[in-house]
Design a protein around this motif. Structure first.
Motif, PDB file in Angstrom:
ATOM      1  N   LEU A 295       0.811  -1.218   0.000  1.00 41.98           N
ATOM      2  CA  LEU A 295       0.000   0.000   0.000  1.00 41.98           C
ATOM      3  C   LEU A 295       0.843   1.267   0.000  1.00 41.98           C
ATOM      4  O   LEU A 295       0.299   2.377   0.029  1.00 41.98           O
ATOM      5  CB  LEU A 295      -0.922   0.006   1.220  1.00 41.98           C
ATOM      6  CG  LEU A 295      -1.968  -1.113   1.272  1.00 41.98           C
ATOM      7  CD1 LEU A 295      -2.696  -1.085   2.588  1.00 41.98           C
ATOM      8  CD2 LEU A 295      -2.938  -0.974   0.115  1.00 41.98           C
TER       9      LEU A 295
ATOM     10  N   ASP B 128      -0.048   4.031  -2.322  1.00 45.62           N
ATOM     11  CA  ASP B 128      -1.494   4.265  -2.375  1.00 45.62           C
ATOM     12  C   ASP B 128      -2.113   3.767  -3.681  1.00 45.62           C
ATOM     13  O   ASP B 128      -2.668   4.555  -4.456  1.00 45.62           O
ATOM     14  CB  ASP B 128      -1.808   5.762  -2.193  1.00 45.62           C
ATOM     15  CG  ASP B 128      -1.427   6.209  -0.806  1.00 45.62           C
ATOM     16  OD1 ASP B 128      -1.651   5.422   0.138  1.00 45.62           O
ATOM     17  OD2 ASP B 128      -0.894   7.320  -0.668  1.00 45.62           O
TER      18      ASP B 128
ATOM     19  N   LEU C  56      -5.344  -3.883  -5.487  1.00 42.85           N
ATOM     20  CA  LEU C  56      -4.451  -4.716  -4.694  1.00 42.85           C
ATOM     21  C   LEU C  56      -4.652  -6.157  -5.138  1.00 42.85           C
ATOM     22  O   LEU C  56      -5.781  -6.640  -5.236  1.00 42.85           O
ATOM     23  CB  LEU C  56      -4.807  -4.559  -3.214  1.00 42.85           C
ATOM     24  CG  LEU C  56      -3.855  -5.153  -2.187  1.00 42.85           C
ATOM     25  CD1 LEU C  56      -2.501  -4.484  -2.272  1.00 42.85           C
ATOM     26  CD2 LEU C  56      -4.423  -4.981  -0.787  1.00 42.85           C
TER      27      LEU C  56
END
Lengths: 300, 571
Positions: free
Chosen positions: B170, B173, B177
């Motif tokens: 992450l 950002d 995912l």
């Protein structure tokens, strides 16, 4: 894995022309040297067939040459090509013999040390490390020297090749022992070995039937590399005058004998055996390199 | 409804090979919205990881996308250059890998790794990135993040490491995912925490998540929608609840039916039809008269491993892996042994079967006496003939250089159970007994699949006519449909031959299906040991309850819940 890829073998081999070339070269040299008495145009070390009148003839494509001697003759009138074939035979014999001896000792020590571990491992590996601290050539020199004094001169002279094999072979086992020990440590922890324990198989069966075949791949590669090393070691020892006698010269001894005349323009006596030695060593190295990649699936 | 975050259309992925191209994925489609978790499920070789890798552009060469589109916010990823794609990685697409030990650099502190990623991806000075890293570590549930940042990955537990990996994924950002088996290497109780974290992050940040897994339980707990894959093709897709409760595709039905239940003992494993062929008579030979009573018994069993290293001349106390006052296994019983990794369950199994030396105490077999007191070869050999093992990893438990018939003939010949001329016939019969064919004896282990290899292992264990088999996670490395077959085979053999078994597993559902009694292990000690039904219905110990509550469940998928329908589905 040798078994898995029978059909892939030729595919991978043919993808690497340099390896094919090296392998063919090795086969050619081994055949030519093995059958030297039939292949060679002359019998270079038989005084009855050589004539001093033919001495120092250049290779066949140069002036003043004699078509009977393709690569010229040396100062005693011996055919260089024939001498190379006979000499190559000795070099190959010593190389293969020494590596066979190293492999057997190294495999035994490595398997025992790796399988039993603990004190056995510690003792065997300390011995190996002590020996590793000496350069192989030094050990070979030492053994050679000891045997020379210990054995009667006539025995020593006739036993030159076995002595070289013994000396170089004893100097080279440590690398084999290390690589085998490392592989054995890995294999020992595999479940199939635990299964052997569960069946109750005796130790020697477990080691010989189950571990040994699984540690052979790296040994094969190392053996091919070591053949080249052993041939060079033999040549070095002979060059230093500690190897084969001049009546039965190996490539190294030929180079040594010829090197004295290099600067008087008689270059062929030293260059041709030198090139042959070089080709042998490079060919073995290239084939070993290919085999290492071939046997390691991760690199393919 | 806005445009989807990710849209995959008619995806085909090919691995060229000189013996013809291998099409790993064909006609795959998927739509993923922000804030949504889509599960990709399938058995090994289904192509589910390949899809994940294709999205992030990390297909292992020579594989490549041969047709179709991968649209991220309308931009086709398959048309981007390697350079442009690399720029997207981390910033738009993050990835979580299976094994948190190998996906972190062991030589850098966790803080360095995270701060470096943040600094590169968000173009921040290092000092600022470090502060940001600390904040993010605490976001993923690492307490005392400021101090733990300076620790190395090996100082974290598996679950904590996976949290770090998530924080890393992450760092830039991303909007998308990809989690490739994120909890497969973790214990069940940790698995739940990590899945909950992924779920929370997905909701909070409105991420799109592709969750690749082989575990239907993980899907059931986490995914909003699910895509079922088989042989590189999409079999079925839809809302998770709907697919689980009313699968339309045949394959999905079978896949779900194959999952062993954690809530009840299924008939298919409980009452197999015993078999009485010639080979069974041979296997039972010399075992017709057996005494009553327990099969083995232990007293004060302790196993210690010496601690590594001596610090300041003081030897560290040894690590006590197993400390079990007493454990008994009755004749013909299956004792289940559950625990998380490191609980000592495998070690206990190996102590009981004499494969590891005992530090203290004793293991006594009624038929053989104390197994550490054998003085002569004959009784030891008789003991080894009675006690066999089936291992977890079917790849390392067979010698790849031996032909299968030699692998099976070796124990028979060594124990003198048949003459040289009879052995080949026995080997063939054993292979057929475990569901392979007699011709399979002429092949080498690598020519078999994982499940078939496990059958060979079972045949090898049977070859000495054993009375006791230690099953050490025998199905953990297998696909779920194969797992059910394997459990059924083991249970049938046990019934036909009256075998006693110790069944070691981390999987509570599997243990429930096979065990008469169950022992729960934690940190080398048995915390609870009782009848399987009692233990699963009314666990007493807090740890047992914790294990049971965190185990993933696939519920509501057994419409009629009768054994007959399940069995039909399996066939």
């Amino acid at each position: 894995m040798l078994i898995r890829i029978k059909s892939d073998f030729w595919y991978e081999l043919l993808r690497s022309p340099i390896t094919v070339f090296s392998a063919l070269l090795i086969i050619l040299m081994v055949l030519a040297c093995t059958f030297a008495p039939w292949v060679a145009p002359h019998t270079p070390f038989d005084p009855a067939t050589i004539s001093i009148l033919d001495n120092n003839l250049p290779p066949a494509w140069q002036d003043r040459s004699d078509p009977r001697f393709l690569l010229g003759t040396d100062m005693q009138g011996r055919d260089v090509l024939s001498a190379m074939l006979y000499g190559g035979r000795i070099s190959l014999m010593v190389g293969l013999g020494a590596v066979a001896l190293s492999t057997v000792i190294g495999l035994t020590v490595g398997l025992v040390a790796g399988y039993f571990g603990g004190l056995t491992d510690a003792i065997l590996m300390r011995i190996a490390e002590v020996q590793f601290a000496f350069p192989p050539i030094l050990i070979a020199l030492l053994l050679n020297g000891i045997l020379k004094t210990a054995l009667p001169a006539d025995v020593f002279a006739t036993a030159a090749v076995p002595i070289m094999i013994l000396a170089i072979g004893l100097a080279g086992w440590v690398q084999f022992a290390r690589i085998v020990r490392a592989s054995t440590l890995v294999q020992r922890e595999q479940d199939y070995i635990t299964a052997c324990h569960a069946i109750g198989l005796p130790t020697h069966v477990t080691i010989l039937r189950h571990i040994l075949p699984n540690v052979l791949s790296p040994v094969l590669v190392l053996a091919m590399l070591q053949i080249a090393v052993a041939i060079v070691t033999e040549a070095t020892l002979s060059f230093l005058g500690l190897g084969t006698p001049l009546t039965e010269p190996s490539l190294g001894a030929l180079i040594q004998a010829g090197s004295q005349f290099l600067f008087s323009g008689i270059w062929w006596v030293v260059i041709f055996p030198g090139v042959m030695l070089l080709m042998m060593v490079i060919a073995f190295n290239l084939v070993a390199d290919w085999a290492r990649d071939y046997l390691n699936p991760r690199l393919r | 409804m806005t445009d989807p975050l990710l849209k995959i259309e008619d995806l085909q992925i090919t691995f060229p090979h000189r013996r013809g191209d291998f099409i790993a994925v064909q006609g795959f489609e998927l739509t993923l919205n922000k804030g949504e978790i889509v599960g990709l499920i399938g058995e090994s070789g289904a192509g589910k990881s390949t899809v994940g890798n294709a999205v992030i552009g990390l297909l292992s060469p020579p594989g490549r996308v041969t047709s179709g589109q991968i649209l991220l916010d309308g931009q086709d990823l398959t048309e981007l250059t390697a350079h442009r794609l690399a720029a997207l990685r981390g910033r738009r697409i993050g990835m979580i890998f299976q094994d948190p030990m190998t996906s972190l650099n062991p030589l850098m502190t966790v803080g360095q790794q995270l701060a470096q990623s943040i600094s590169i991806l968000r173009k921040m000075p290092m000092r600022q990135a470090r502060a940001e890293a600390a904040r993010r570590l605490s976001d993923v549930g690492i307490s005392d993040a400021k101090n733990r940042m300076d620790q190395y990955p090996h100082e974290f537990s598996g679950g904590m490491r996976q949290r770090v990996v998530i924080a890393l994924a992450l760092a830039g950002d991303p909007d998308l995912l990809i989690a490739d088996e994120p909890t497969t290497a973790l214990d069940v109780s940790v698995q739940k925490q990590v899945l909950d974290l992924i779920k929370d992050i997905c909701r909070e940040r409105a991420l799109g998540v592709i969750l690749v897994t082989h575990d239907m339980g993980v899907i059931a707990e986490t995914a909003d929608r699910v895509c079922v894959m088989r042989h590189g093709k999409l079999v079925e897709t839809g809302d998770t609840q709907k697919v689980l409760a009313h699968p339309t595709a045949d394959y999905t039905t079978r896949l779900i039916a194959a999952i062993p239940s954690i809530t009840e003992r299924e008939d298919r494993f409980r009452n197999p039809e015993p078999r009485t062929g010639d080979i069974d008579k041979w296997l039972l030979q010399a075992h017709d008269r057996e005494e009553e009573g327990h099969f083995l018994n232990t007293t004060d069993l302790v196993k210690e491993f010496p601690a590594k290293g001596v610090s300041f001349g003081i030897r560290q106390p040894p690590f006590r892996a197993v400390d079990v006052p007493q454990i008994q296994i009755a004749r013909g019983e299956v004792l289940g042994l559950v625990g998380e990794s490191g609980s000592g369950k495998s070690t206990l199994g190996r102590l009981l079967t004499g494969l590891l030396p005992i530090t203290q105490g004793s293991v006594t077999y009624t038929d053989h006496g104390d197994i550490s007191a054998f003085r002569r070869a004959a009784p030891r050999k008789a003991f080894r003939r009675d006690v066999q093992v089936v291992f977890q990893d079917p790849y390392s438990s067979l010698n790849s250089r031996l032909r299968v018939d030699r692998i099976l003939a070796e124990p028979i010949r060594f124990h003198g159970l048949a003459s040289r001329s009879q052995t080949p016939r026995l080997v063939a019969a054993l292979l057929e007994r475990v569901g392979l064919s007699a011709e399979d004896g002429r092949k080498y282990p690598h020519q078999f699949s994982g499940g078939q290899r496990q059958r060979i292992c079972i045949a090898r264990a049977l070859a000495v006519r054993p009375r006791f088999i230690l099953c050490d996670e025998p199905t953990s490395a297998l696909d779920v449909s194969i797992q059910a077959d394997m459990l059924a085979l083991l249970m049938e053999l046990r019934r036909s031959l009256g075998l006693t078994m110790l069944f070691v597993s981390h999987d509570l559902a599997v243990v429930r299906q096979v065990s008469d009694r169950v022992a729960v292990m934690r940190k080398g000690k048995i915390v609870e040991l009782k009848e399987a039904e009692t233990l699963f219905q009314s666990p007493e110990h807090e740890y047992t309850r914790h294990l049971l509550s965190t185990a993933p469940r696939v519920e509501g998928h057994r419409p009629s819940n009768t054994a007959a329908s399940t069995r039909k589905a399996i066939q």
